[in-house]
Enzyme design. Structure first.
Site, mmCIF file in Angstrom:
data_model
loop_
_atom_site.group_PDB
_atom_site.id
_atom_site.type_symbol
_atom_site.label_atom_id
_atom_site.label_comp_id
_atom_site.label_asym_id
_atom_site.label_seq_id
_atom_site.Cartn_x
_atom_site.Cartn_y
_atom_site.Cartn_z
ATOM 1 N N ASP A 68 0.856 -1.172 0.000
ATOM 2 C CA ASP A 68 0.000 0.000 0.000
ATOM 3 C C ASP A 68 0.898 1.230 0.000
ATOM 4 O OD1 ASP A 68 -2.161 1.623 0.147
ATOM 5 O OD2 ASP A 68 -2.699 1.149 2.222
ATOM 6 N N ASP A 107 -2.992 2.463 -5.979
ATOM 7 C CA ASP A 107 -1.896 2.512 -5.020
ATOM 8 C C ASP A 107 -1.798 1.311 -4.103
ATOM 9 O OD1 ASP A 107 -4.253 3.189 -3.798
ATOM 10 O OD2 ASP A 107 -3.363 4.663 -2.466
ATOM 11 N N GLU A 108 -2.557 0.248 -4.359
ATOM 12 C CA GLU A 108 -2.365 -0.941 -3.534
ATOM 13 C C GLU A 108 -2.633 -2.209 -4.330
ATOM 14 O OE1 GLU A 108 -5.271 -1.629 -0.371
ATOM 15 O OE2 GLU A 108 -6.434 0.060 -1.118
#
Lengths: 392, 371
Positions: free
Chosen positions: A16, A109-110
């Site tokens: 993350d 973003d993860e």
């Protein structure tokens, strides 16, 4: 460097990025580095992402902007610019692609990664490979992230959140129950406010509370979700890391070092991009029914053109010819700064290039030449053999 | 302008007009039909700047004049009026409206000035001839399926109508999309010898069907390098032709194929359709397996299923296995009017030739598919 008895056996990870959008903005505008930055505004006027300085002041994602500014009046508000985030996300994705094919992105973003069976390939256990990823992200992209490593997705995601930012948390099988017990059930990924309300009504606040319930009672009270709750309370999660769904398109683009309107130069780019797209399609055993051409003018105006082929193809020759025809139809009002070629409406390669063209009897010979070129490249490297137009 | 006209007559005229007008066009006048009345005639004209249709309808003209009105709206109104009614169209020039009345129904429609209506310049045609509608219909009907929709090879987006040599001169229609080809011949009409070869666009081919409905009628054809005009008793269709050169199709028609299969066209078409049912792919491959007097058609779709059907045929060459796109086979088989379709094969990688019995005036070529 952290140490853990199970460090060499755990393989499911959740990565993350730390305050992703805000970090990208700070990286691109160093004057913002020591200031509280809030990315957001836009139409709805809420916080999309707050940097860690702003978070110290109590600013949170999804908070209305006026409230965020009341908490942190000196914050700098930046409007989100998604193309930048997509670009950074793609760069991270490329790094992850080097580590394992089992990547399940959740958002820009993860992502989940399963590094099982990669230790020999990388000459290092998953934990070390993941540290290398975080180092590469910081070093090459100027972006930091946190990693959770465990034996399933639920715990990996939980772990990545334990030590943010720049965190690296491990939950081994042995300590799973001990780590979980004091955590609030709000940490259950996917349990929304409604479920939490129902749990609270049942007197369940922590995982320890949940564990005291008999799985059958949970099932009776919460239906099918109850079984899953019973599993999660014991740190059991059987879901596998699912690599992203089949690609919808395959494309490649290049931004020129210098804007150009020269058809010869652009032709060289069209060929190289077509060749790359074909290479990726062949590597994945895929073909496309649509060929796309993308051009960006010097003033950033974007032009896209697409054509549906009578039959799918994965051949560089066919992709190039159709992209070139699209280019020839486009009004020549360059100079351009970027050119991209892609294929879409993806199908398995077994369905591609099966019918010849009456009007192009030389096509089978060109296809055979391309297959021969592929074989030579596979043996002697990408640059072993190239077309003249690739050098334009 | 004031005219009185039978509803059926008006419906036909406006129907032709509304199918030509572009529905999505950005030039308002192109959505309109130009209605003009002189002493004895009412004509209805519509165009999309590529095709123009003019219909001369029987009407009682009380006052000459002309105006334009939205073709789709007028068509909808007339369509909904009761059969057998008499419609009067009146335009007084001052109000800028066309009043449409039938019985107790009255409509007032906005008009646009007739001066703004574009007319496809009538020009000198190099060649004029006439032939029976049936012959012209056969040329286009049998070739239409092979017209390409591929925009990058725009010169394939129509039927190539030209004069060719086939034991004497013939009028020939050819269409191809690179995967199949249709070559249809008709007797060369008097006066057509010097006709320039033209590519008639797909839309024109489609519109032309209405003009050719009465197969007994005689159609006047006029051709120039840029336009073609078809004239029936009341309808005239003028079209631009595709500006491009049609590829040399003669070299793609196989001449040395020797393995001959003769099969009942209807049985064949039905069997292809039947086995293709198991696959939902857009390009379904049908395998034809030929042995002595036996044809086995099969489809194998790994994720959907398998199908097989067998037909008794006439074939006495060496065994052959060859694959085709099911749709291509069905479309070609549908063209065969006679009982038997004749296939001529060479190898599984070479194009196959298809004929209708021994008829040399309708020839089809189809590319095989890897199976």
């Amino acid at each position: 460097m952290l140490s853990h008895p199970e460090l060499f056996t755990l393989s499911v990870a959740h990565m993350d990025c730390d305050a992703f959008y805000a970090s990208v903005e700070k990286r691109d505008e160093p004057s913002l580095r020591d200031k509280p930055v809030i990315v957001g505004g836009g139409r709805r006027g809420v916080v999309t992402t707050a940097c860690y300085i702003a978070r110290i002041r109590g600013v949170r994602s999804a908070m209305p902007m006026f409230q965020a500014l009341r908490l942190c009046p000196e914050a700098v508000i930046v409007k989100p610019s998604f193309p930048k985030y997509v670009e950074a996300s793609r760069a991270i994705r490329t790094m992850m692609d080097d580590m394992t094919p089992a990547i399940e992105p959740l958002s820009l973003d993860e992502a989940f990664l399963d590094l099982g069976g990669t230790a020999r390939l990388h000459g290092a256990p998953p934990a070390v490979t993941l540290c290398r990823l975080l180092n590469r992200m910081e070093g090459e992209l100027g972006l930091s992230g946190s990693v959770g490593l465990s034996h399933n997705k639920f715990l990996a995601k939980l772990a990545s959140d334990l030590d943010k930012p720049r965190g690296f948390s491990v939950i081994g099988a042995a300590e799973t129950e001990r780590v979980l017990a004091p955590l609030p059930v709000a940490k259950i990924w996917g349990a929304g406010p409604v479920m939490q309300g129902r749990l609270e009504k049942a007197g369940v606040r922590t995982f320890a509370d949940l564990r005291r319930w008999d799985p059958r009672d949970l099932a009776a009270r919460f239906g099918s979700g109850g079984e899953r709750l019973a599993d999660l309370s014991r740190g059991i999660d059987r879901r596998a890391v699912k690599p992203d769904r089949a690609a919808k398109s395959i494309s490649n683009e290049t931004t020129f070092t210098e804007d150009t309107a020269d058809p010869e130069v652009l032709d060289g780019h069209i060929w190289r991009m077509a060749d790359k797209v074909a290479g990726r399609a062949k590597a994945k055993g895929l073909a496309g029914r649509v060929v796309m051409l993308k051009l960006k003018r010097a003033n950033h105006a974007l032009l896209t053109r697409r054509v549906t082929l009578p039959a799918p193809t994965q051949l560089a020759d066919a992709i190039y010819r159709h992209a070139r025809a699209l280019f020839d139809e486009t009004p020549q009002d360059g100079p351009y700064r970027l050119l991209g070629v892609g294929i879409a409406e993806i199908v398995p390669e077994a369905l591609a290039d099966r019918t010849g063209d009456l009007l192009d009897p030389a096509a089978p010979r060109r296809a055979a030449a391309e297959r021969a070129t592929d074989a030579i490249r596979a043996r002697f490297g990408e640059t072993a053999i190239q077309k003249g137009r690739a050098l334009r | 302008m004031k005219i009185t006209i039978e509803r059926a007559e008006l419906l036909a005229a406006v129907g032709h007009a509304q199918s030509v007008v572009e529905r999505r066009n950005t030039i308002p006048i192109l959505a309109n039909v130009l209605i003009s009345a002189d002493e004895s005639n009412a004509t209805f004209r519509a165009t999309d700047l590529d095709v123009e249709v003019v219909d001369r309808a029987n009407a009682v003209v009380e006052r000459a004049g002309a105006t334009t009105v939205n073709a789709v709206t007028l068509h909808e109104i007339v369509r909904k009026l009761p059969d057998g009614s008499t419609v009067s169209l009146t335009e007084d020039g001052a109000s800028g409206r066309l009043s449409v009345s039938a019985g107790r129904s009255n409509f007032s429609l906005a008009t646009l000035p007739k001066e703004d209506f574009p007319e496809m310049a009538s020009q000198d045609y190099q060649s004029e001839f006439s032939l029976p509608a049936g012959a012209l219909k056969r040329l286009f009907d049998k070739s239409e399926f092979a017209i390409s929709t591929e925009e990058t090879r725009y010169y394939l987006n129509g039927v190539y109508l030209h004069v060719a040599d086939a034991n004497g001169k013939v009028l020939r229609a050819v269409a191809t999309d690179g995967h199949r080809l249709a070559r249809i011949d008709a007797e060369l009409p008097m006066g057509a010898e010097d006709m320039p070869g033209v590519i008639v666009p797909r839309k024109t081919v489609r519109e032309l069907k209405k003009l050719l409905a009465d197969e007994e009628a005689v159609i006047g054809v006029a051709v120039s390098d840029t336009k073609i005009r078809f004239r029936a008793e009341r309808l005239t269709l003028t079209s631009k032709v595709i500006d491009g050169s049609f590829p040399d199709y003669t070299r793609v028609i196989p001449t040395a194929n020797s393995k001959t299969l003769e099969v009942d066209a209807k049985d064949f078409s039905r069997a292809v359709g039947l086995v293709a049912t198991v696959s939902s792919e857009r390009s379904r491959a049908v395998k034809m397996k030929l042995d002595e007097d036996r044809l086995v058609l099969s489809v194998n779709a790994p994720d959907a299923g398998q199908a097989e059907d067998e037909l008794a045929v006439a074939y006495d060459d060496e065994p052959l296995e060859i694959g085709f796109n099911a749709k291509y086979l069905e479309e070609i088989a549908a063209q065969v009017d006679r009982e038997n379709a004749v296939f001529l094969f060479n190898s599984p990688g070479d194009p196959a030739l298809v004929r209708e019995g021994g008829d040399e005036t309708a020839v089809y070529v189809v590319m095989p598919m890897r199976v």
